[in-house]
Design an enzyme around this catalytic site. Structure first.
Site, PDB file in Angstrom:
ATOM      1  N   GLU A   1      -4.911   2.868   9.345  1.00 42.23           N
ATOM      2  CA  GLU A   1      -4.011   3.204  10.449  1.00 42.23           C
ATOM      3  C   GLU A   1      -4.661   4.095  11.501  1.00 42.23           C
ATOM      4  O   GLU A   1      -3.990   4.907  12.138  1.00 42.23           O
ATOM      5  CB  GLU A   1      -2.719   3.847   9.920  1.00 42.23           C
ATOM      6  CG  GLU A   1      -1.900   2.885   9.064  1.00 42.23           C
ATOM      7  CD  GLU A   1      -0.555   3.451   8.631  1.00 42.23           C
ATOM      8  OE1 GLU A   1      -0.342   4.661   8.813  1.00 42.23           O
ATOM      9  OE2 GLU A   1       0.259   2.683   8.114  1.00 42.23           O
TER      10      GLU A   1
ATOM     11  N   GLU B   1      -0.641  -2.704   3.295  1.00 45.09           N
ATOM     12  CA  GLU B   1       0.368  -1.685   2.971  1.00 45.09           C
ATOM     13  C   GLU B   1       1.737  -2.293   3.273  1.00 45.09           C
ATOM     14  O   GLU B   1       1.971  -2.769   4.387  1.00 45.09           O
ATOM     15  CB  GLU B   1       0.134  -0.423   3.807  1.00 45.09           C
ATOM     16  CG  GLU B   1       0.836   0.804   3.288  1.00 45.09           C
ATOM     17  CD  GLU B   1       0.303   2.073   3.960  1.00 45.09           C
ATOM     18  OE1 GLU B   1      -0.935   2.279   3.951  1.00 45.09           O
ATOM     19  OE2 GLU B   1       1.099   2.843   4.502  1.00 45.09           O
TER      20      GLU B   1
END
Length: 832
Positions: free
Chosen positions: A432, A539
């Site tokens: 991220e 994720e």
């Protein structure tokens, strides 16, 4: 008696060296763990006084040691850290030595120190290592003296909100003293990777030899491959000249006919024993675990292990263990990993940093794939709440300030340390780092296209003043090249948070396989747009829809749930110790959503029952579960995946009974009477449910196959009041006398010996013998009490207690548990 470390080697020729196969060793020389008899001081001290041997006022500790988890929780501290403080701490250890040979080399190897550490020997600084997750080593030979030598470590975690989750503080992994000849294998100097062609296996090996002497040396490198039974099945001898003061990489290969393959069900491991000889005498030796397996990634057909197509059913894992904090004990993680595998998990992602070597060793042994991840931040920090949760202005503490100087070396060391682990199937260079506007931005964020339930504009729109997202591609290319320099046998990946933004950059193109975080809605679109891209969920939420996006599409090879086990930090509003979305709780006990996942992922027949009142619902109340409800199946009023096995309500009260099962059909009985008709497996939510009025007694679900044959059964009963403490493991527990950890499970039961799920009794623990109480963990995220004492309340009627042995083989110890009105229970330990 002092443990004198004695030099007994003549020149660079020695008796047999053995680096062994114990968890965490650096792969050369003779290594011994030096975890005992450390002194610890919380707070800074005179930097010129590291060689002082007076430890008065310092506390004696044993490694691994995490000082943060032993401090007091406070709502004024950062929610990111689980409302626990950091600070600065010092460690000291006296190392007595007799110097009989000036030619031997001595090193200190640290598996992990969080963070910004500086190491001293006899007052001399050996160096600094800011990254708290990286293993590192210093040579101490030039600074040693006969007699006492003072090893000191300064740990600076004063930026205690430098992570979005709990990190811990201190020397939280093992430390090793390593001795070698002047000619020795390099640190992590043996690299082996398997190749398969038909029925033939080839182990490609590169052994790097360091010559720190003043003359060139002719060496022979003997590679021996031992099968899972310990028998030598193949060997190879290679000779090489190593120049003075240089290192030399020596490649060779070992062939094996019809090798036993490493797989998830049969994780066969071989052992590579590499011996360096000079004039026929062994001068160094290393053993590494290895094996034979193959895997492929295809943009259309997904992932295959040993030629067999399969879905990766993964979970993300942080490194803490509840009350133990960041302290790493292999026994604890063995139990946790075995439980996850029982639920159908076949892979883990090391979120979002390198973890202890013992974790990878366990995955090699148990048959779990590993995605090894390096960073959560690159050159810029992410926003973090510094005081409380969602309160005030976020701060920007982090690891970004040393990324430019240390990032390349940290990544290289990660790959070199871990590349022999047969379980690792991918390297992740980041998580991220592309989150829109935190910190990077791009004009596409002004668009209205939906991604994962959000519009691009919901990220705040394009911010011209923010770092340019186009930088992501350049950094990713640089990091991917570092990985490939040290290992080309596995793909490079990353967890992309803002796929729509990253698609405008060179970032995804720098990867071999692309991880999508929570953006299942883009799977089909991007598969058409980028037909050569291998896509997976790096994720994901726990909802049924997120799994169906994988299961129903061949080209999506798997997903990694957030998360496998509850972890400290990244907490919600006080009271909240951590993030509560795991399949297992802090104590390693299976939560309802763990059984739900087992119904989706396990091949073994199973069934589970949970209940909740129709008024009030059955969803958990933590932040993540609320988000799941808003974004996943619960927005359509799906039955809850968080229903506990409770059957205690008011007579006639309307109760929703949910069943998680992989059986084709299921029906429900109450006191042997059918109260829930046979229902087929629910293809919309993966959860079967019935709404019935409450009546005390025995509630049971029966799973049957398409031939009406029973395949699974699960029962819950109305509890009476708590009656006693039950030890889950009957009889004595055997534990290693030198640092072994016993895990004692307690259950509150009623007069019928049924678990009392609603019990919250406070348990007091007393230890007798050469053992130490490490902690009592019940798994309650909202319990912000004192976890450093010997009292703790059970949660859902149970608890696990960690006790560490420190005695002599043959001794016995007793652990006594008491609680008012319920009597006591005693667990006997046998030290081996």
């Amino acid at each position: 008696m002092r443990n004198l470390i004695k030099y007994t080697i003549v020149g660079f020729v020695a008796a047999l060296f053995s680096a062994g196969t114990a968890f965490g060793q650096p792969g050369f020389g003779r290594a011994e763990k030096i975890n005992t008899d450390w002194a610890f001081h919380l707070g800074d001290t005179d930097g010129q006084n590291q060689a002082n041997t007076n430890n008065r006022g310092w506390r004696r500790v044993q490694l691994p040691h995490d000082w943060t988890v032993k401090q007091q929780l406070s709502p004024t501290l950062a929610s990111a850290t689980g409302y626990l403080p950091g600070g600065i701490g010092w460690y000291r250890k006296n190392i007595p030595m007799t110097l009989e040979n000036k030619d031997e080399k001595v090193f200190i190897y640290f598996e992990g120190v969080y963070n910004r550490s500086e190491v001293f020997i006899n007052g001399k600084s050996l160096g600094k290592r800011p990254n708290g997750y990286i293993s590192f080593m210093y040579e101490v030979t030039p600074y040693l003296k006969p007699g006492d030598n003072m090893l000191a470590v300064r740990v600076d975690h004063s930026q205690d909100a430098d992570s979005r989750w709990y990190t811990g503080s201190g020397i939280y992994r093992d430390v090793w003293l390593v001795r070698s000849n002047q000619v020795h294998l390099d640190q992590w100097g043996v690299y082996a990777y398997p190749e398969l062609k038909g029925t033939k296996g080839t182990l490609q090996v590169e052994a790097t030899v360091n010559n720190e002497s003043m003359q060139a040396v002719q060496v022979s490198v003997l590679g021996e491959l031992l099968d899972p039974k310990g028998e030598v099945v193949a060997k190879k001898v290679t000779k090489a000249q190593v120049a003075a003061g240089k290192q030399h990489a020596i490649p060779f290969s070992i062939d094996v006919s019809r090798p036993l393959l490493w797989s998830l069900d049969q994780p066969n491991q071989y052992t590579l024993r590499t011996t360096v000889l000079h004039n026929g005498t062994t001068i160094d030796q290393s053993t590494v675990k290895t094996g034979f397996r193959s895997f492929t990634f295809d943009p259309n057909t997904g992932f295959a292990l040993n030629g067999e197509r399969m879905k990766v059913k993964g979970v993300c894992l942080h490194h803490d263990a509840g009350v133990l904090g960041a302290e790493v004990y292999p026994e604890v993680w063995r139990r946790r990993l075995l439980t996850l595998k029982e639920l159908g998990v076949n892979a883990i992602r090391t979120s979002h940093n390198p973890q202890a070597t013992s974790l990878y060793d366990l995955c090699d042994e148990l048959g779990l794939l590993v995605m090894d991840e390096a960073f959560d931040e690159w050159e810029f920090p992410k926003r973090k709440w510094l005081q409380g949760w969602n309160n005030g202005n976020p701060g920007f503490q982090g690891a970004y300030d040393f990324f430019e100087e240390w990032g390349a070396r940290d990544l290289a060391d990660l790959v070199k340390r871990d590349r022999n682990h047969i379980s690792i199937f991918a390297w992740s260079i980041g998580n991220e780092v592309d989150y829109p506007n935190d910190p990077y931005s791009h004009p596409i964020l002004d668009g209205e296209k939906k991604e994962g339930g959000f519009t691009q504009a919901s990220y705040g729109g394009y911010k011209k003043e923010a770092p340019d997202a186009m930088r992501l591609g350049d950094i990713a290319k640089r990091l991917a090249a570092i990985v490939r320099q040290y290992d080309q046998s596995r793909p490079v990946t990353a967890g992309l948070a803002g796929v729509a933004m990253s698609n405008e950059t060179a970032y995804p193109g720098a990867l071999d396989i692309a991880g999508y975080n929570y953006t299942e809605s883009r799977y089909q679109e991007d598969h058409k747009r980028y037909p050569d891209r291998v896509i997976f969920g790096s994720e994901n939420r726990h909802d049924f829809g997120a799994w169906k996006a994988v299961a129903d599409h061949e080209h999506i090879f798997g997903q990694f749930l957030w998360t496998g086990i509850d972890y400290l930090g990244e907490s919600g509003r006080w009271p909240s110790r951590g993030f509560y979305s795991g399949l297992l709780d802090f104590a390693g006990f299976i939560k309802p959503r763990g059984y739900y996942r087992q119904s989706l992922w396990s091949n073994k027949p199973m069934a589970y029952l949970g209940t909740y009142p129709l008024q009030g619902g059955g969803a958990a109340t933590d932040v993540w579960s609320v988000l799941e409800a808003e974004q996943g199946d619960r927005k359509d009023h799906a039955p809850s995946m968080d229903a506990w096995p409770v059957w205690n309500y008011q007579p006639g009260q309307q109760i929703r009974v949910v069943c998680y099962t992989n059986a084709a059909f299921a029906y429900l009985t109450l006191n042997d009477k059918v109260v829930g008709e046979k229902k087929a497996y629910n293809e919309q939510y993966g959860i079967t449910h019935w709404d019935i009025p409450y009546e005390a007694g025995r509630l049971e679900v029966v799973g049957i196959d398409i031939n009406e044959k029973e395949v699974a059964r699960y029962t819950i009963e109305t509890n009476q009041r708590p009656q006693s403490i039950r030890l889950v493991q009957q009889g004595p527990i055997t534990v290693d006398a030198k640092g072994g950890v016993a895990q004692i499970e307690l259950q509150i039961v009623d007069e019928n010996n049924n678990p009392v799920i609603l019990a919250d009794n406070e348990i007091t623990c007393q230890v007798l013998g050469h053992v130490k109480l490490l902690g009592m963990e019940a798994g309650n995220n909202a319990d912000m009490g004192d976890y450093t004492d010997n009292k703790q309340r059970v949660f859902h009627g149970k608890m696990i207690v960690y006790v560490q042995a420190n005695g002599t083989p043959g001794e016995q110890a007793s652990i006594r548990f008491t609680t008012p009105w319920l009597g006591n229970a005693t667990q006997e330990l046998i030290l081996r």
